[in-house]
Design an enzyme around this catalytic site. Sequence first.
Site, PDB file in Angstrom:
ATOM      1  N   PHE A 145     -27.601 -57.495   0.857  1.00 20.72           N
ATOM      2  CA  PHE A 145     -27.219 -57.430  -0.557  1.00 20.72           C
ATOM      3  C   PHE A 145     -27.389 -55.989  -1.004  1.00 20.72           C
ATOM      4  O   PHE A 145     -28.515 -55.487  -1.124  1.00 20.72           O
ATOM      5  CB  PHE A 145     -28.053 -58.347  -1.442  1.00 20.72           C
ATOM      6  CG  PHE A 145     -27.593 -58.284  -2.878  1.00 20.72           C
ATOM      7  CD1 PHE A 145     -26.503 -59.036  -3.292  1.00 20.72           C
ATOM      8  CD2 PHE A 145     -28.203 -57.441  -3.791  1.00 20.72           C
ATOM      9  CE1 PHE A 145     -26.051 -58.958  -4.609  1.00 20.72           C
ATOM     10  CE2 PHE A 145     -27.757 -57.356  -5.102  1.00 20.72           C
ATOM     11  CZ  PHE A 145     -26.678 -58.109  -5.515  1.00 20.72           C
ATOM     12  N   ASP A 230     -31.527 -48.709   2.206  1.00 18.87           N
ATOM     13  CA  ASP A 230     -31.410 -49.214   0.843  1.00 18.87           C
ATOM     14  C   ASP A 230     -32.783 -49.718   0.413  1.00 18.87           C
ATOM     15  O   ASP A 230     -33.184 -50.829   0.740  1.00 18.87           O
ATOM     16  CB  ASP A 230     -30.370 -50.339   0.785  1.00 18.87           C
ATOM     17  CG  ASP A 230     -30.183 -50.896  -0.621  1.00 18.87           C
ATOM     18  OD1 ASP A 230     -31.053 -50.657  -1.485  1.00 18.87           O
ATOM     19  OD2 ASP A 230     -29.176 -51.587  -0.850  1.00 18.87           O
ATOM     20  N   LYS A 259     -33.571 -49.468  -9.541  1.00 21.57           N
ATOM     21  CA  LYS A 259     -34.425 -50.471 -10.176  1.00 21.57           C
ATOM     22  C   LYS A 259     -35.713 -49.867 -10.747  1.00 21.57           C
ATOM     23  O   LYS A 259     -35.725 -49.397 -11.869  1.00 21.57           O
ATOM     24  CB  LYS A 259     -34.693 -51.626  -9.215  1.00 21.57           C
ATOM     25  CG  LYS A 259     -33.405 -52.408  -8.892  1.00 21.57           C
ATOM     26  CD  LYS A 259     -33.676 -53.756  -8.324  1.00 21.57           C
ATOM     27  CE  LYS A 259     -32.379 -54.483  -7.942  1.00 21.57           C
ATOM     28  NZ  LYS A 259     -31.525 -54.803  -9.087  1.00 21.57           N
TER      29      LYS A 259
END
Length: 404
Positions: A145, A230, A259
């Site tokens: 994801f 990531d 984030k």
Amino acid sequence: MVDDRLRTPGAVRDAERYTAHNYHPLPVVIASAEGVWLTDVDDRRYLDCLAGYSALNFGHRHPRLIAAAHAQLDKLTLTSRAFVHDQFADFCRELAELCGKDLVLPMNTGAEAVETGVKVARKWGYQVKGVPAGQANIVVAEGNFHGRTTTIVSFSTDEDARADFGPYTPGFTVVPYGDLDALAAAIDENTVAVLLEPIQGEQGVVVPPEGYLPGVRRVCTERNVLFVADEIQSGLGRTGTTFACEHEGVVPDMYLLGKALGGGIVPVSAVAANADVLGVLKPGQHGSTFGGNPLACAVATEVVRLLATGEFQRRSTELGERLHAGLQSLVGKGLVAVRGRGLWAGLDIDPTLMTGRQACERLMERGVLAKDTHGSTLRLAPPLVITVEEIDHAVAQLAAVLAG
């Protein structure tokens, strides 16, 4: 008298009526928050065990981050990268130092960081490695994801995220996550990068086999391929180290961050790499109107300074041990398996008991907010400011839900 539309049932109905249904939220309407606690419009309190998918690593409204935002709001919020503002250099320098890299490229969202990483890897492949024009490929993992742009969903293996959004972007090869032999076999002379999550979050906090990440690093070095990590969910203290790759002593060529970098206040993301990689970009080739804006840089610099103390990494390690010990005690009592590192856990519930969604609804009724994924799997990612007592409370509520 309080307008009934502001109470939970009315607010939920209005949200469903006027919003595209791209999410299926729990029927709770949050009005305020502090630390690890949320309060809804009906004054009910909930323990936050999701932390905005790690965007709230430092909790809601951390005093130092709020102070930095307030101070910057009174001075300057946006210029453009056409000019240099007084918050930019400190942010870029301090983040580069935290990452151990030469350069950073600030953006906004995690998906933008991934898109930036893809573009930089391809450009590096053409200009440095010598891949023929238009032939670059990137190796990715099943269960990944990385975001929801059309390019990113092109190499997703989640049909909910991918279906009906084609035609899809070519240039990606998907291999099983954790299978080093398959990854090595997929690399050819036109491969410019391997793009992986060191721990797969959306898939259910899946930790790869021991030795996998060092093996990826070795193969990438031997084959002249960039290792792009990531760390948008796994990084910035979540797993007990600044970056999840550190657990196995691995340093990627490129970090993708987001984030938690915005402190739960503003969207901030970044790509960090050395000059021989990020230096391929020249003016006019890539950018973002809001990327690296003054407000974002002021908040994110304070985030970097919080991380530089090591306090939050230590909290994640120590409190993560408490969380995982509590969760492991429930295996065989409604839980099938527990995975994760630090204050990050994926829980597989016995599917004969309930779905993940049902578990989240029952936890919500007990004042704990979590998120399901893929059927009967839950993810727990509380803010790193959580206490031992609050961890024990969350585990106790889960135990009660599993006991029926």
